[in-house]
Scaffold this active site. Structure first.
Site, PDB file in Angstrom:
ATOM      1  CG  ASP A  34       9.996  -0.391   4.659  1.00  0.00           C
ATOM      2  OD1 ASP A  34       8.795  -0.558   4.083  1.00  0.00           O
ATOM      3  OD2 ASP A  34      10.567  -1.175   5.487  1.00  0.00           O
ATOM      4  CB  ILE A  89      -0.840   0.031   1.363  1.00  0.00           C
ATOM      5  CG1 ILE A  89      -1.746  -1.419   1.402  1.00  0.00           C
ATOM      6  CG2 ILE A  89      -1.878   1.394   1.289  1.00  0.00           C
ATOM      7  CD1 ILE A  89      -2.614  -1.476  -0.080  1.00  0.00           C
ATOM      8  NE  ARG A 128     -13.228 -11.057  -1.609  1.00  0.00           N
ATOM      9  CZ  ARG A 128     -13.741 -11.433  -2.642  1.00  0.00           C
ATOM     10  NH1 ARG A 128     -15.111 -11.050  -2.641  1.00  0.00           N
ATOM     11  NH2 ARG A 128     -13.317 -11.680  -3.676  1.00  0.00           N
ATOM     12  CB  CYS A 173      -6.679  -8.367   3.884  1.00  0.00           C
ATOM     13  SG  CYS A 173      -5.075  -7.524   3.169  1.00  0.00           S
ATOM     14  CG  ASN A 187     -10.897  -6.846   4.307  1.00  0.00           C
ATOM     15  OD1 ASN A 187     -11.457  -6.692   3.381  1.00  0.00           O
ATOM     16  ND2 ASN A 187      -9.795  -6.801   4.815  1.00  0.00           N
ATOM     17  NE  ARG A 244     -13.525   1.158   1.264  1.00  0.00           N
ATOM     18  CZ  ARG A 244     -14.472   1.520   1.147  1.00  0.00           C
ATOM     19  NH1 ARG A 244     -14.813   2.654   0.395  1.00  0.00           N
ATOM     20  NH2 ARG A 244     -15.801   1.028   1.548  1.00  0.00           N
ATOM     21  CB  VAL A 245      -6.029  -1.427  -3.331  1.00  0.00           C
ATOM     22  CG1 VAL A 245      -6.459   0.137  -3.712  1.00  0.00           C
ATOM     23  CG2 VAL A 245      -4.917  -1.580  -2.279  1.00  0.00           C
ATOM     24  CE  LYS A 263      -9.178  -3.129   5.357  1.00  0.00           C
ATOM     25  NZ  LYS A 263      -8.727  -3.296   3.583  1.00  0.00           N
ATOM     26  NE  ARG A 323       2.009 -10.111   3.054  1.00  0.00           N
ATOM     27  CZ  ARG A 323       1.485  -9.021   3.054  1.00  0.00           C
ATOM     28  NH1 ARG A 323       2.029  -8.249   3.977  1.00  0.00           N
ATOM     29  NH2 ARG A 323       1.001  -8.594   2.000  1.00  0.00           N
ATOM     30  NE  ARG A 378     -34.916 -10.362  -3.110  1.00  0.00           N
ATOM     31  CZ  ARG A 378     -35.703 -10.537  -4.127  1.00  0.00           C
ATOM     32  NH1 ARG A 378     -35.486  -9.711  -5.222  1.00  0.00           N
ATOM     33  NH2 ARG A 378     -36.677 -11.683  -4.242  1.00  0.00           N
TER      34      ARG A 378
HETATM   35  N1  SAJ Z   1     -11.252 -16.555  -1.790  1.00  0.00           N
HETATM   36  C1  SAJ Z   1     -12.107 -17.543  -1.923  1.00  0.00           C
HETATM   37  N2  SAJ Z   1     -13.216 -17.600  -2.429  1.00  0.00           N
HETATM   38  C2  SAJ Z   1     -13.694 -16.279  -2.973  1.00  0.00           C
HETATM   39  C3  SAJ Z   1     -12.693 -15.035  -2.910  1.00  0.00           C
HETATM   40  C4  SAJ Z   1     -11.487 -15.266  -2.388  1.00  0.00           C
HETATM   41  O1  SAJ Z   1     -11.702 -18.709  -1.586  1.00  0.00           O
HETATM   42  O2  SAJ Z   1     -14.731 -16.259  -3.586  1.00  0.00           O
HETATM   43  C5  SAJ Z   1      -9.830 -16.649  -1.142  1.00  0.00           C
HETATM   44  C6  SAJ Z   1      -8.690 -16.249  -2.007  1.00  0.00           C
HETATM   45  O3  SAJ Z   1      -8.178 -17.143  -2.802  1.00  0.00           O
HETATM   46  C7  SAJ Z   1      -7.707 -15.577  -1.154  1.00  0.00           C
HETATM   47  C8  SAJ Z   1      -8.542 -14.887   0.150  1.00  0.00           C
HETATM   48  O4  SAJ Z   1      -9.875 -15.606  -0.020  1.00  0.00           O
HETATM   49  O5  SAJ Z   1      -7.101 -16.804  -0.356  1.00  0.00           O
HETATM   50  C9  SAJ Z   1      -8.510 -13.529   0.098  1.00  0.00           C
HETATM   51  O6  SAJ Z   1      -8.569 -13.075  -1.448  1.00  0.00           O
HETATM   52  P1  SAJ Z   1      -9.503 -11.961  -1.850  1.00  0.00           P
HETATM   53  O7  SAJ Z   1      -9.346 -11.800  -3.255  1.00  0.00           O
HETATM   54  O8  SAJ Z   1     -10.994 -12.240  -1.548  1.00  0.00           O
HETATM   55  O9  SAJ Z   1      -8.953 -10.556  -0.908  1.00  0.00           O
HETATM   56  P2  SAJ Z   1      -7.529 -10.063  -0.586  1.00  0.00           P
HETATM   57  O10 SAJ Z   1      -7.205 -10.524   0.724  1.00  0.00           O
HETATM   58  O11 SAJ Z   1      -6.735 -10.252  -1.649  1.00  0.00           O
HETATM   59  O12 SAJ Z   1      -7.981  -8.515  -0.677  1.00  0.00           O
HETATM   60  C10 SAJ Z   1      -9.000  -8.171   0.400  1.00  0.00           C
HETATM   61  C11 SAJ Z   1     -10.094  -7.137  -0.403  1.00  0.00           C
HETATM   62  N3  SAJ Z   1     -11.298  -7.046   0.412  1.00  0.00           N
HETATM   63  C12 SAJ Z   1     -12.488  -7.120  -0.038  1.00  0.00           C
HETATM   64  O13 SAJ Z   1     -12.612  -7.571  -1.247  1.00  0.00           O
HETATM   65  C13 SAJ Z   1     -13.654  -6.891   0.912  1.00  0.00           C
HETATM   66  C14 SAJ Z   1      -9.352  -5.806  -0.694  1.00  0.00           C
HETATM   67  O14 SAJ Z   1     -10.677  -4.907  -1.275  1.00  0.00           O
HETATM   68  C15 SAJ Z   1      -8.821  -5.242   0.453  1.00  0.00           C
HETATM   69  O15 SAJ Z   1      -8.145  -3.889   0.147  1.00  0.00           O
HETATM   70  C16 SAJ Z   1      -7.713  -6.207   1.048  1.00  0.00           C
HETATM   71  O16 SAJ Z   1      -8.389  -7.245   1.653  1.00  0.00           O
HETATM   72  C17 SAJ Z   1      -6.999  -5.614   2.042  1.00  0.00           C
HETATM   73  O17 SAJ Z   1      -5.913  -5.160   2.088  1.00  0.00           O
HETATM   74  O18 SAJ Z   1      -7.700  -5.509   3.328  1.00  0.00           O
END
Ligand code: SAJ
Length: 428
Positions: A33, A14, A212, A259, A209, A153-154, A205, A324, A245
């Protein structure tokens, strides 16, 4: 407020793109850093991270003459803290990097400055923890300087685009702080900039996460049920998602990265008695690597010892180099412990290693002579792999698709027996 100079603390996924973007937009940016190696790599014109477009952006920032990097901060109009907040044993947030970054700012803080925290933190960190540290400067947060929380949030793999286009939430400790934050990010952010208070922004934030994580856990639980009931979960999800929905996510071998597998714990730690669902989702997702190992064991005649397995992918998800908290690594470790002879191949991070497994230099080397192919990460080169070519290299004919990503008819046509995560005996 107009800003001429900026100090960015933490030059990771970031901080580095953030510092570089401000520099290419005309601010004088001093990137900090504490890791000497990162600083020297950047000074040599290289990026220590692999992210589409990042190297070019960093080079443009240096060429503009606006970016300097060092191990120590300097005075600036604004400070952005973008350091990691990992998990400690016992699932507690490690805020030591945030504390250290804040302490390093204290001697350089001047009246009228703006300080922004971007690192993901437990609720109330900005107000209860960061503000008192910065007040050691003798300046009062709000009265003498501005202080805000603005979560990144990227999505890794799309950082550069999302940093500009995503809506950005800025939570000030007061209105003037939030507005100052807006003036700063408006330098390059094209998405909406939404102002709120600092603690709400922290919650936003963590809620994103956690949302998700819980939804991935649900998809993973559905996958287990599908395996038990002889259903193809991928088909079932596709059909369920035709409901206006419903939007079920993808099951998989687990949730990794820095994350989603970490941030929900910040809420559980803060209020354990109020978060049974969030905690359970974490446990469901953390249990996935063990489930994958059991699926393999079951299909390989109850015996993993001595099996030669080509494990494709070590990253935590497709098309990123980040290892990681990767479930793929946990799975390979468990397979090695069970006595399997595992060859790994990670095209995005050549240095990726798992103790006891043999790293291959290319895909062909990984596949040659293996009894089975185990797809752990759906990187593009793996999806492009020609099954006929794979058949010419592998000894065995078993393929484990733990991402539900391979072209089933093509692999079956080439003579392989497919085991797909989330597909029960009668499904798929
Ligand atoms: N994964 C699944 N099934 C899915 C989606 C993801 O098993 O349907 C797994 C992925 O393989 C991975 C993990 O979940 O191991 C996370 O992957 P991701 O693509 O869902 O998310 P990150 O960790 O790469 O990024 C997330 C994002 N958050 C959301 O989508 C809510 C990103 O927007 C945040 O900025 C980032 O966390 C963060 O830095 O917090």
């Amino acid at each position: 407020m107009a800003f001429q100079s900026l100090c960015v603390l933490g030059l990771g996924y970031i901080g580095l793109p953030t510092a570089s973007s401000f520099a290419t937009h005309g601010l004088r940016v001093h990137g900090v850093d504490v890791n000497e190696k990162i600083v020297s790599t950047l000074r040599a014109g290289e990026s220590h991270l692999r992210e589409p477009g990042l190297r070019t952006l960093v080079q443009a920032a240096f060429h503009s003459g606006n970016l300097t990097v060092d191990q120590r901060p300097t005075e600036a109009d604004a400070f952005i803290i973008a350091v990691p907040t990992p998990l400690l044993a016992g699932q507690r947030a490690d805020l030591s990097y945030v504390d250290a970054a804040a302490e390093s700012i204290v001697p350089h803080l001047r009246p009228g400055n703006l300080v922004i925290l971007e690192s993901t933190c437990p609720p109330r960190t900005t107000v209860d923890r960061l503000a008192p540290i910065l007040a050691r400067s003798g300046l009062q947060p709000g009265a003498d300087f501005r202080l805000a929380y603005s979560p990144e949030r990227v999505l890794p793999g799309h950082i550069l685009r999302e940093m500009i286009d995503n809506a950005r939430v800025i939570g000030g400790i007061d209105r003037a702080s939030a507005e100052a934050g807006r003036d700063l990010y408006a330098v390059f952010v094209r998405g909406d900039i939404l102002l709120t208070d600092a603690t709400t922004a922290e919650m936003v934030k963590l809620m994103e996460n956690t949302y998700r994580d819980v939804n991935i856990a649900l998809a993973n639980e559905f996958a287990g049920l599908a395996e038990a009931f002889g259903v193809d979960v991928w088909q079932a999800i596709e059909l369920a998602n035709r409901h206006p929905r419903v939007q079920i996510l993808r099951p998989g071998p687990g949730v990794g990265g820095h994350c989603i597998g970490i941030d929900p714990w910040f809420l559980v730690e803060a209020a354990p008695e109020m978060t049974p669902l969030i905690k359970q989702a974490r446990l469901v997702n953390d249990g996935r690597p063990a489930h994958v190992v059991e699926v393999l064991r079951g299909q390989l005649g109850g015996q993993l010892a001595g099996r030669r397995l080509a494990a494709l992918g070590l990253a935590y998800k497709s098309d990123v180099d980040d290892l990681r908290q990767s479930p793929a690594i946990a799975i390979v470790q468990a397979l090695v412990e069970a006595g399997a002879e595992v060859t790994t191949y990670e095209p995005m991070a050549a240095a990726g290693r798992v103790e006891g497994a043999t790293p291959a230099e290319n895909l062909d080397q990984a596949l040659r002579g293996a009894d089975a192919l185990v797809l752990l990460v759906d990187h593009k080169p793996f999806l492009d792999l020609d099954p006929a070519h794979a058949a010419s290299l592998l000894s065995g004919r078993q393929v484990f698709d733990m991402r539900g990503a391979l072209d089933r008819p093509a692999w079956r046509q080439a003579g392989f027996e497919l085991t797909i995560l989330g597909v029960g005996r009668d499904g798929g």
